[in-house]
Design a protein around this motif. Sequence first.
Motif, PDB file in Angstrom:
ATOM      1  N   SER A   1       0.837  -1.209   0.000  1.00  0.00           N
ATOM      2  CA  SER A   1       0.000   0.000   0.000  1.00  0.00           C
ATOM      3  C   SER A   1       0.864   1.249   0.000  1.00  0.00           C
ATOM      4  CB  SER A   1      -0.912  -0.005   1.224  1.00  0.00           C
ATOM      5  OG  SER A   1      -1.689   1.184   1.267  1.00  0.00           O
ATOM      6  N   ILE A   2       0.489   2.196  -0.852  1.00  0.00           N
ATOM      7  CA  ILE A   2       1.141   3.510  -0.880  1.00  0.00           C
ATOM      8  C   ILE A   2       0.236   4.486  -0.136  1.00  0.00           C
ATOM      9  CG2 ILE A   2       1.993   5.388  -2.333  1.00  0.00           C
ATOM     10  CD1 ILE A   2       2.322   3.327  -4.591  1.00  0.00           C
ATOM     11  N   LYS A   3       0.783   5.166   0.850  1.00  0.00           N
ATOM     12  CA  LYS A   3       0.011   6.112   1.658  1.00  0.00           C
ATOM     13  C   LYS A   3       0.223   7.536   1.148  1.00  0.00           C
ATOM     14  CE  LYS A   3      -1.263   2.835   4.514  1.00  0.00           C
ATOM     15  NZ  LYS A   3      -2.665   2.349   4.528  1.00  0.00           N
ATOM     16  N   ALA A   4      -0.869   8.285   1.016  1.00  0.00           N
ATOM     17  CA  ALA A   4      -0.767   9.671   0.554  1.00  0.00           C
ATOM     18  C   ALA A   4      -1.954  10.470   1.061  1.00  0.00           C
ATOM     19  CB  ALA A   4      -0.697   9.734  -0.969  1.00  0.00           C
ATOM     20  N   ARG A   5      -1.772  11.789   1.136  1.00  0.00           N
ATOM     21  CA  ARG A   5      -2.850  12.681   1.562  1.00  0.00           C
ATOM     22  C   ARG A   5      -3.841  12.929   0.430  1.00  0.00           C
ATOM     23  NH1 ARG A   5       0.138  17.881   3.195  1.00  0.00           N
ATOM     24  NH2 ARG A   5      -1.962  18.562   3.798  1.00  0.00           N
ATOM     25  N   LEU A   6      -3.345  12.870  -0.823  1.00  0.00           N
ATOM     26  CA  LEU A   6      -4.198  13.140  -1.977  1.00  0.00           C
ATOM     27  C   LEU A   6      -3.767  12.235  -3.136  1.00  0.00           C
ATOM     28  CD1 LEU A   6      -6.382  15.038  -3.279  1.00  0.00           C
ATOM     29  CD2 LEU A   6      -4.482  16.473  -4.051  1.00  0.00           C
ATOM     30  N   PHE A   7      -4.764  11.686  -3.826  1.00  0.00           N
ATOM     31  CA  PHE A   7      -4.489  10.853  -5.006  1.00  0.00           C
ATOM     32  C   PHE A   7      -5.004  11.570  -6.256  1.00  0.00           C
ATOM     33  CE2 PHE A   7      -4.360   8.023  -1.446  1.00  0.00           C
ATOM     34  CZ  PHE A   7      -3.342   7.137  -1.754  1.00  0.00           C
ATOM     35  N   ILE A   8      -4.179  11.545  -7.301  1.00  0.00           N
ATOM     36  CA  ILE A   8      -4.549  12.201  -8.555  1.00  0.00           C
ATOM     37  C   ILE A   8      -4.607  11.151  -9.664  1.00  0.00           C
ATOM     38  CG2 ILE A   8      -3.982  13.973 -10.246  1.00  0.00           C
ATOM     39  CD1 ILE A   8      -2.518  15.517  -8.120  1.00  0.00           C
ATOM     40  N   ASN A   9      -5.723  11.104 -10.357  1.00  0.00           N
ATOM     41  CA  ASN A   9      -5.994  10.151 -11.416  1.00  0.00           C
ATOM     42  C   ASN A   9      -5.611  10.771 -12.766  1.00  0.00           C
ATOM     43  OD1 ASN A   9      -7.154   8.343 -13.240  1.00  0.00           O
ATOM     44  ND2 ASN A   9      -9.261   8.951 -12.755  1.00  0.00           N
ATOM     45  N   CYS A  10      -4.547  10.233 -13.383  1.00  0.00           N
ATOM     46  CA  CYS A  10      -4.077  10.726 -14.689  1.00  0.00           C
ATOM     47  C   CYS A  10      -3.965   9.552 -15.656  1.00  0.00           C
ATOM     48  CB  CYS A  10      -2.724  11.413 -14.542  1.00  0.00           C
ATOM     49  SG  CYS A  10      -2.742  12.944 -13.612  1.00  0.00           S
ATOM     50  N   THR A  11      -5.006   8.753 -15.739  1.00  0.00           N
ATOM     51  CA  THR A  11      -4.922   7.496 -16.489  1.00  0.00           C
ATOM     52  C   THR A  11      -5.567   7.554 -17.872  1.00  0.00           C
ATOM     53  OG1 THR A  11      -6.869   6.695 -15.298  1.00  0.00           O
ATOM     54  CG2 THR A  11      -4.720   6.075 -14.424  1.00  0.00           C
ATOM     55  N   GLY A  12      -5.821   8.740 -18.386  1.00  0.00           N
ATOM     56  CA  GLY A  12      -6.246   8.897 -19.779  1.00  0.00           C
ATOM     57  C   GLY A  12      -7.526   8.164 -20.095  1.00  0.00           C
ATOM     58  N   ALA A  13      -7.460   7.281 -21.084  1.00  0.00           N
ATOM     59  CA  ALA A  13      -8.655   6.550 -21.519  1.00  0.00           C
ATOM     60  C   ALA A  13      -9.207   5.637 -20.442  1.00  0.00           C
ATOM     61  CB  ALA A  13      -8.326   5.741 -22.774  1.00  0.00           C
ATOM     62  N   MET A  14      -8.385   5.303 -19.430  1.00  0.00           N
ATOM     63  CA  MET A  14      -8.810   4.432 -18.330  1.00  0.00           C
ATOM     64  C   MET A  14      -9.273   5.226 -17.111  1.00  0.00           C
ATOM     65  SD  MET A  14      -8.593   1.398 -19.484  1.00  0.00           S
ATOM     66  CE  MET A  14      -8.798   0.469 -17.958  1.00  0.00           C
TER      67      MET A  14
END
Length: 546
Positions: free
Chosen positions: A223-236
């Motif tokens: 698991s990667i822990k973070a305060r904010l997740f950003i979705n940059c997966t284009g067509a997915m």
Amino acid sequence: MNRTQDLQRLQKETFDICIIGGGASGAGCALDAALRGFKVALIEKNDFAAETSSKSTKLIHGGVRYLEQAFKNLDFAQLKQVRHGLEERQIVLQNAPHLARPLPLLTPVFSWWEGLYFSIGLRMYDFFAKGDSLPKSRWLSKKETMLRMPSLDAKKLHSAVLYFDGQLDDARYCLGLAHAAAEAGVAVANHLQLIDFEKDTNGKLEGAVVTSTLDNGVEPPFSIKARLFINCTGAMADHIRLKANPTLSRRIRPSKGVHVVLPYEVLKSDDAMLIPKTSDGRVVFAIPFEGQLLLGTTDTDYTQLENEPLLEEKEVEFLLDTLAPYLAKRPDKSQVKAGFGGLRPLLAASESDSTKKLVRDHEVEYDESSNLLSLLGGKWTTYRYMAKETIDKAGELLGAERPCLTADHVLVGGEDFAFEDWKIIQTVYRLAKDIAKHLIRKYGSRAHKVARLTQENIVWSQRLVEKFPFIQAEVIYQVREEMACTLRDVLARRMRLEIMDWEATQEAVPVVANLMAQELGWTQAHKQKQIDEYLQLVQSFIKSAE
């Protein structure tokens, strides 16, 4: 770029931002966020630029077609796209001068009226690009046109309009972004796939469960822990959005575009050609790239996201039929050396919209329920502007708004770049002229690091295949410094051989596999599996296009 070290960081550290997706958008966001002082992770399930970002038409442009649509339809969204594209075009060129350069394009016309129409349109294009360094458009005589592009049909031709845009090696530019992000402190890992999100009691994302997509069995899920997740997966992107919040509606309308690669001799020109009219209402480009001719693209709906889009026979015929009326000698299907299919992550207002009519715009979406930030849509030219808007929003959400610093941040290899340094490389390392020029164009000021490997092992100065400038030292460098993990990482993206020549690619596979096996400690069985699977993949490309 050290994948082993960064995997350890991803497991042990907590990040301000974790970016999912290592295409132009994701790598651009990672670099932007790191330069603003955020602690950043960047993960990619396949390889950097493996999908949309390596399968473009290789143009940096505002979009002459968008400009035409803007005025025909009084569509100011299209006009905004053109303006942003032209503003960013200059930045893309200046921040990686070894990977991006100005490109002259000709639009052949068959009457005085056509010449006037396109000349006026391109003068308007110049107006929106005022202040940049590219030459302005001009109307060429028939004689001037034939001198620049002697393959055109002189009997039909009236004249041509010349204008300039930019050209880039899209996959290596994206890698340059990821590499620059890594050097700015980002923990970067390719071949690391998101399985699921971990959420707190309020449904907010707090962790990303990931697993390796490499088949060596040494990287268990973590698991990667973070305060904010950003979705940059284009067509997915919808896949990630719905994993974070299943109640969201779908936003992405994927569109398939294909390109074919022909011999340089088909056009016989260092200028590109813009074909302004096609039977399906698009424009098509014929562009010199890596000593070949790149022809594309198409625009059709695509729903099979689990399968890689392939170049198909009917698409080959469509593109050749589109080019043929402009040339004195019709191109033949037997001349096709390679090709590829890619997906555009278009934002659709309704299910009935034609993909050709959709604006190539982007949107930064924040889902308050899950705390997921998504960068949706967009195009290559405006990747930096898109990243800026996304990280502006991220800074707001994290309570740490800081200025964007990417407008003049030179990418890896662009520092102190001088193309004429190829002469030094040729002399010092006793390499052929075409090899020295190739190394400078692809690695910029770091070409010396690649060339120096030939002194470590003289065998590494040998070409991978006889008719191309790629040498064995590049494979070593790409494994050690550029996080290449598979044969396709090397042959499709760090070198562009897969998209230029399928026959040469198959010829290079055994040599590349042996070099990678030595560097990465592959077993004989693993090496053979890599070879068999990749050769089978290339064969599937060939059969699909036949």
